[in-house]
Design a protein around this motif. Structure first.
Motif, PDB file in Angstrom:
ATOM      1  N   VAL A  29      51.131  43.371  30.321  1.00 43.74           N
ATOM      2  CA  VAL A  29      50.102  42.598  31.020  1.00 43.74           C
ATOM      3  C   VAL A  29      48.877  43.475  31.261  1.00 43.74           C
ATOM      4  O   VAL A  29      48.937  44.466  32.000  1.00 43.74           O
ATOM      5  CB  VAL A  29      50.630  42.051  32.359  1.00 43.74           C
ATOM      6  CG1 VAL A  29      49.553  41.255  33.080  1.00 43.74           C
ATOM      7  CG2 VAL A  29      51.858  41.175  32.116  1.00 43.74           C
ATOM      8  N   VAL A  30      47.751  43.097  30.627  1.00 44.31           N
ATOM      9  CA  VAL A  30      46.486  43.815  30.782  1.00 44.31           C
ATOM     10  C   VAL A  30      45.422  42.809  31.207  1.00 44.31           C
ATOM     11  O   VAL A  30      45.240  41.777  30.549  1.00 44.31           O
ATOM     12  CB  VAL A  30      46.060  44.504  29.473  1.00 44.31           C
ATOM     13  CG1 VAL A  30      44.765  45.280  29.670  1.00 44.31           C
ATOM     14  CG2 VAL A  30      47.167  45.425  28.957  1.00 44.31           C
ATOM     15  N   ASN A  31      44.726  43.093  32.290  1.00 46.77           N
ATOM     16  CA  ASN A  31      43.710  42.180  32.814  1.00 46.77           C
ATOM     17  C   ASN A  31      42.314  42.780  32.687  1.00 46.77           C
ATOM     18  O   ASN A  31      42.144  44.000  32.701  1.00 46.77           O
ATOM     19  CB  ASN A  31      43.978  41.856  34.284  1.00 46.77           C
ATOM     20  CG  ASN A  31      45.291  41.101  34.475  1.00 46.77           C
ATOM     21  OD1 ASN A  31      45.701  40.338  33.600  1.00 46.77           O
ATOM     22  ND2 ASN A  31      45.951  41.315  35.594  1.00 46.77           N
ATOM     23  N   ILE A  32      41.324  41.896  32.582  1.00 47.55           N
ATOM     24  CA  ILE A  32      39.924  42.300  32.595  1.00 47.55           C
ATOM     25  C   ILE A  32      39.208  41.496  33.669  1.00 47.55           C
ATOM     26  O   ILE A  32      39.485  40.303  33.844  1.00 47.55           O
ATOM     27  CB  ILE A  32      39.256  42.081  31.211  1.00 47.55           C
ATOM     28  CG1 ILE A  32      37.764  42.441  31.285  1.00 47.55           C
ATOM     29  CG2 ILE A  32      39.442  40.654  30.722  1.00 47.55           C
ATOM     30  CD1 ILE A  32      37.060  42.410  29.939  1.00 47.55           C
ATOM     31  N   GLN A  33      38.337  42.149  34.396  1.00 44.15           N
ATOM     32  CA  GLN A  33      37.518  41.456  35.401  1.00 44.15           C
ATOM     33  C   GLN A  33      36.050  41.621  35.009  1.00 44.15           C
ATOM     34  O   GLN A  33      35.559  42.726  34.841  1.00 44.15           O
ATOM     35  CB  GLN A  33      37.772  42.029  36.790  1.00 44.15           C
ATOM     36  CG  GLN A  33      37.032  41.279  37.880  1.00 44.15           C
ATOM     37  CD  GLN A  33      37.432  41.764  39.270  1.00 44.15           C
ATOM     38  OE1 GLN A  33      38.580  42.017  39.550  1.00 44.15           O
ATOM     39  NE2 GLN A  33      36.458  41.899  40.147  1.00 44.15           N
ATOM     40  N   ARG A  34      35.363  40.467  34.861  1.00 40.86           N
ATOM     41  CA  ARG A  34      33.960  40.475  34.457  1.00 40.86           C
ATOM     42  C   ARG A  34      33.182  39.482  35.324  1.00 40.86           C
ATOM     43  O   ARG A  34      33.556  38.323  35.425  1.00 40.86           O
ATOM     44  CB  ARG A  34      33.823  40.096  32.985  1.00 40.86           C
ATOM     45  CG  ARG A  34      32.383  40.032  32.484  1.00 40.86           C
ATOM     46  CD  ARG A  34      32.344  39.679  31.010  1.00 40.86           C
ATOM     47  NE  ARG A  34      32.922  40.741  30.186  1.00 40.86           N
ATOM     48  CZ  ARG A  34      33.120  40.623  28.875  1.00 40.86           C
ATOM     49  NH1 ARG A  34      32.808  39.498  28.251  1.00 40.86           N
ATOM     50  NH2 ARG A  34      33.636  41.634  28.191  1.00 40.86           N
ATOM     51  N   ASN A  35      32.124  39.973  35.950  1.00 39.58           N
ATOM     52  CA  ASN A  35      31.288  39.122  36.821  1.00 39.58           C
ATOM     53  C   ASN A  35      32.117  38.397  37.878  1.00 39.58           C
ATOM     54  O   ASN A  35      31.885  37.232  38.201  1.00 39.58           O
ATOM     55  CB  ASN A  35      30.513  38.094  35.985  1.00 39.58           C
ATOM     56  CG  ASN A  35      29.583  38.748  34.985  1.00 39.58           C
ATOM     57  OD1 ASN A  35      29.054  39.830  35.238  1.00 39.58           O
ATOM     58  ND2 ASN A  35      29.391  38.113  33.834  1.00 39.58           N
ATOM     59  N   GLY A  36      33.133  39.116  38.394  1.00 38.33           N
ATOM     60  CA  GLY A  36      33.953  38.543  39.463  1.00 38.33           C
ATOM     61  C   GLY A  36      35.029  37.595  38.989  1.00 38.33           C
ATOM     62  O   GLY A  36      35.773  37.037  39.800  1.00 38.33           O
ATOM     63  N   ILE A  37      35.151  37.400  37.672  1.00 36.02           N
ATOM     64  CA  ILE A  37      36.160  36.493  37.123  1.00 36.02           C
ATOM     65  C   ILE A  37      37.184  37.317  36.356  1.00 36.02           C
ATOM     66  O   ILE A  37      36.826  38.136  35.494  1.00 36.02           O
ATOM     67  CB  ILE A  37      35.516  35.443  36.199  1.00 36.02           C
ATOM     68  CG1 ILE A  37      34.517  34.605  36.988  1.00 36.02           C
ATOM     69  CG2 ILE A  37      36.578  34.564  35.553  1.00 36.02           C
ATOM     70  CD1 ILE A  37      33.745  33.616  36.146  1.00 36.02           C
ATOM     71  N   GLY A  38      38.466  37.104  36.645  1.00 40.50           N
ATOM     72  CA  GLY A  38      39.525  37.854  35.990  1.00 40.50           C
ATOM     73  C   GLY A  38      40.295  36.998  35.000  1.00 40.50           C
ATOM     74  O   GLY A  38      40.514  35.816  35.227  1.00 40.50           O
ATOM     75  N   TYR A  39      40.695  37.605  33.882  1.00 35.01           N
ATOM     76  CA  TYR A  39      41.515  36.912  32.895  1.00 35.01           C
ATOM     77  C   TYR A  39      42.247  37.957  32.063  1.00 35.01           C
ATOM     78  O   TYR A  39      42.011  39.168  32.188  1.00 35.01           O
ATOM     79  CB  TYR A  39      40.662  35.982  32.004  1.00 35.01           C
ATOM     80  CG  TYR A  39      39.481  36.643  31.335  1.00 35.01           C
ATOM     81  CD1 TYR A  39      39.588  37.166  30.057  1.00 35.01           C
ATOM     82  CD2 TYR A  39      38.244  36.736  31.990  1.00 35.01           C
ATOM     83  CE1 TYR A  39      38.492  37.768  29.435  1.00 35.01           C
ATOM     84  CE2 TYR A  39      37.151  37.333  31.370  1.00 35.01           C
ATOM     85  CZ  TYR A  39      37.286  37.845  30.095  1.00 35.01           C
ATOM     86  OH  TYR A  39      36.213  38.445  29.487  1.00 35.01           O
TER      87      TYR A  39
END
Length: 441
Positions: A52-62
């Motif tokens: 499980v690897v997550n990315i957070q961009r402009n306050g939105i995570g996916y």
């Protein structure tokens, strides 16, 4: 007619609104995920991910997937058992170990900066043309042209340099230089101050993650340690682990006064498991019944009887050739060489089965094991080992066992062992066992 015309107009307006909303959604998602970035603007992409690897961009995570385009400000986070690969234009790579957190603070052709907030990363930037700075715990290292690793833990941080000659700006404003084969360690005190040391690195100080990355990186031949030195560390550790495991498995038996009748206890545990399966259909998760019968209780080292010895191996290397079929998140449970338990010698008592040895070995080695009682065959069925279950890698996948090269056609708790038996538990992905040498149906 006028009423029908109004209704038709309202329907058209409604459809247009829906299309506008849908288009806005697509544009928003596309902007967040970088669908509309020009190729020349893309500096970093994600490579292979594991777990499980997550990315957070402009306050939105996916969830971060392979080949995603990364931007300045992106925060990448790896969960337990996960790893992620970041790739720069010139094929330089940064590998994140599990439980790591990295933020891209600058990302363009001439300047690259990132912040390591937690965990451990390994980077090969030996061919990097622009600047590449890494900030960690208030320190900043200029790592263009270097192969390195950075670790940030609670109260301390460190930087290992495997190739190159770099400058580090410390949190107190002083400057230090680190050469290949050296490491910088920084310790934080409770009063807010920190102290640092530069020392010589030793291969034995590296963990398995760092050794694996050093062996496989593009600059492996240019590092301060040879591949042979690194492999020797792994071999020595594997040998020590194997010896410790076998010593634990073959520990001295307890006195005879405490032993119980093996046969009656075994029948009792099977009866209890069968009763549980009939009443609620649940798995035989409660291992208390299993603990009533142990090799310590079944045998007596002072009786003068010779011990029986068997070997057992647990492997899932077939999954490595079928990763595309593996359920998401299960990669974390597949060892890089496909071996969950290397071949181990185990003592056993007369009357013990393949299942008894498997259960004992998994308990000692800390390997997850799940099984259920099958009344139809009066045997235990192994559902999962090391969190890898039936159908996790295709509709023909699951666990099988063989003894002395033969795949029995009955349950593992019905196979009574003999001295010298060789047990292999293997995970099949295709052909219902055909890919591991089993019978074809």
């Amino acid at each position: 007619m006028e009423t029908k015309g109004k209704k038709r107009l309202l329907n058209i307006i409604m459809v247009l609104l829906i299309l506008v909303i849908a288009a806005s959604g697509v544009l928003t998602v596309g902007k967040i995920q970088g669908w509309f970035d020009k190729p020349e603007d893309i500096c970093v992409t994600s490579g292979q991910t594991k777990g499980v690897v997550n990315i957070q961009r402009n306050g939105i995570g996916y969830t971060l997937n392979a080949d995603s385009r990364l931007q300045t400000g992106d925060l990448i986070e790896t969960k337990k058992g996960a790893q992620a690969e970041l790739i720069w234009k010139d094929q330089e790579k940064l590998i994140l170990n599990e439980k790591s957190e990295v933020t891209l603070t600058a990302c363009d052709a001439d300047k690259n900066e990132l912040q390591v907030s937690a965990g451990e990363v390994f980077g090969d930037m030996q061919q990097q043309k622009g600047t590449f700075d890494v900030a960690f715990a208030g320190n900043t290292a200029q790592l263009s042209g270097a192969v390195f690793s950075v670790s940030v833990q609670s109260g301390s941080s460190s930087l290992n340099l495997y190739a190159g000659d770099i400058s580090i700006l410390l949190a107190d404003g002083t400057q230090e230089r680190v050469e290949a084969g050296e490491y910088l360690s920084v310790t934080n005190s409770s009063d807010g101050t920190s102290s640092c040391q530069i020392q010589k690195m030793q291969p034995a100080s590296l963990n398995e993650f760092l050794i694996s990355q050093a062996q496989s990186c593009a600059s492996s031949k240019d590092l301060c340690f040879t591949p042979e030195e690194l492999q020797k560390v792994l071999d020595d550790r594997a040998a020590e682990k194997q010896t410790a495991l076998e010593n634990a498995l073959n520990a001295e038996k307890i006195p005879a006064d405490n032993k119980k009748d093996m046969k009656s206890d075994k029948n009792e545990q099977e009866s209890e498991a069968q009763s549980e399966a009939e009443t609620d259909g649940s798995e035989a998760d409660d291992q208390n019944s299993m603990e009533e019968y142990t090799p310590e209780e079944a045998g007596d080292s002072s009786s003068g009887e010779s011990s029986n010895i068997c070997t057992i191996t647990i492997r899932c290397d077939t999954i490595l050739d079928n990763l595309d079929n593996l359920d998401a998140g299960k990669e974390a449970y597949v060892p890089s060489n496909g071996v969950i338990l290397a071949t181990s010698s185990v003592e056993f008592e007369d009357g013990e089965t393949v299942f008894d040895v498997l259960n004992r070995v998994c308990e000692y080695a800390g390997i997850q094991l799940e099984y259920s009682w099958t009344p139809l065959y009066s045997s235990y069925y192994v559902e999962g080992i090391n969190n890898l279950y039936e159908f996790d890698c295709g509709n023909e996948s699951g666990w099988m066992y063989k003894v002395n090269g033969w795949f029995p056609n009955y349950g593992c708790s019905s196979y009574t062992l003999e001295n010298g038996d060789d047990i292999v538990w293997c995970y099949t992905c295709n052909g219902l066992g055909a890919d591991v040498g089993g019978p074809t149906y």
